[in-house]
Scaffold this motif. Sequence first.
Motif, PDB file in Angstrom:
ATOM      1  N   GLY A 149      19.522 -29.808  36.310  1.00  0.00           N
ATOM      2  CA  GLY A 149      19.983 -31.016  36.968  1.00  0.00           C
ATOM      3  C   GLY A 149      21.414 -30.986  37.444  1.00  0.00           C
ATOM      4  N   SER A 160      21.486 -31.872  31.893  1.00  0.00           N
ATOM      5  CA  SER A 160      20.600 -32.733  32.672  1.00  0.00           C
ATOM      6  C   SER A 160      19.492 -31.895  33.294  1.00  0.00           C
ATOM      7  N   ARG A 162      15.904 -32.253  36.066  1.00  0.00           N
ATOM      8  CA  ARG A 162      14.943 -32.951  36.907  1.00  0.00           C
ATOM      9  C   ARG A 162      13.563 -32.387  36.584  1.00  0.00           C
ATOM     10  N   GLY A 177      13.746 -38.015  38.335  1.00  0.00           N
ATOM     11  CA  GLY A 177      15.179 -37.749  38.284  1.00  0.00           C
ATOM     12  C   GLY A 177      15.712 -37.118  39.545  1.00  0.00           C
ATOM     13  N   PRO A 181      19.475 -37.267  37.725  1.00  0.00           N
ATOM     14  CA  PRO A 181      18.764 -36.445  36.735  1.00  0.00           C
ATOM     15  C   PRO A 181      18.721 -37.097  35.360  1.00  0.00           C
TER      16      PRO A 181
END
Length: 260
Positions: A149, A160, A162, A177, A181
């Motif tokens: 992310g 983070s 996604r 996300g 994210p």
Amino acid sequence: MTKSTAAGPGSGSTRRFSFVRGVFARRTAAVAGAAVLAGTAAVCAPGLAYSAPRAAASTVPASAVPVTDFRDCPPLPDGVDPARWRCEVHTAAPVLTIGKMTTRLAPITMTHAEGPLPDGGAGQVWGAMHSAPTAVPGVRDLAIQPEYGGRSDFYTGTFSLRFRLLGPLAAPGCTIGADAPVDFRLTRSGPSTWVSQDPPLIEFSAYDDTFTVPAPEHCGPRTQLLDHRLGLPAAEGNLMTYDASYTFQTYDRLSRIQAK
């Protein structure tokens, strides 16, 4: 951000949030395993190649997956000492619960570098992340694939991700996300374990049950159907447990290893 002294084999001190693998049991969830992910001071989102959705990932623990490939080690910042910087490669077998879905994701491999900066601060440089799609249980022809992310800190265990949704139900670009994210802050569930000293192989476990998950975005006309099937958005009841292992090598030795 400062870095604590790393614990070596046999040490009773706690190593900073670096990649380690282990077995983790939580009373509040029927899933086992959690490992600490960490991030980078300078981050760069890698390009990920997407393959066709496949069956759910094996339940083989991360400790059974060797992590010895240093091909994604990033270049070092200018002016640092290669002998004091190390490239870390970790492989994890996360179990993810978001909304109505619980699944063991395909193994995730992350690579980063870390060490002291010329000014004495703690530095990190992102390398790469690799994973693969995993079938979403109970939803035909739908798979989920984690992506980096763009934010991470391997000293604190924050990062983070996604989650790309793949299949006929999801339009190209359908992602959980996508615009913001999902942020994780992993908590260690116990001490790390040195499995091997030469080559170094360390295991750890961690989890996060505090993150929130948005609804999928950019999913086309079936967006509401996906929201319903997955139970998203979900502000609570989410959980990631993370069994992981990692290996490392200092940069002064890395060139000799890669030349073999």
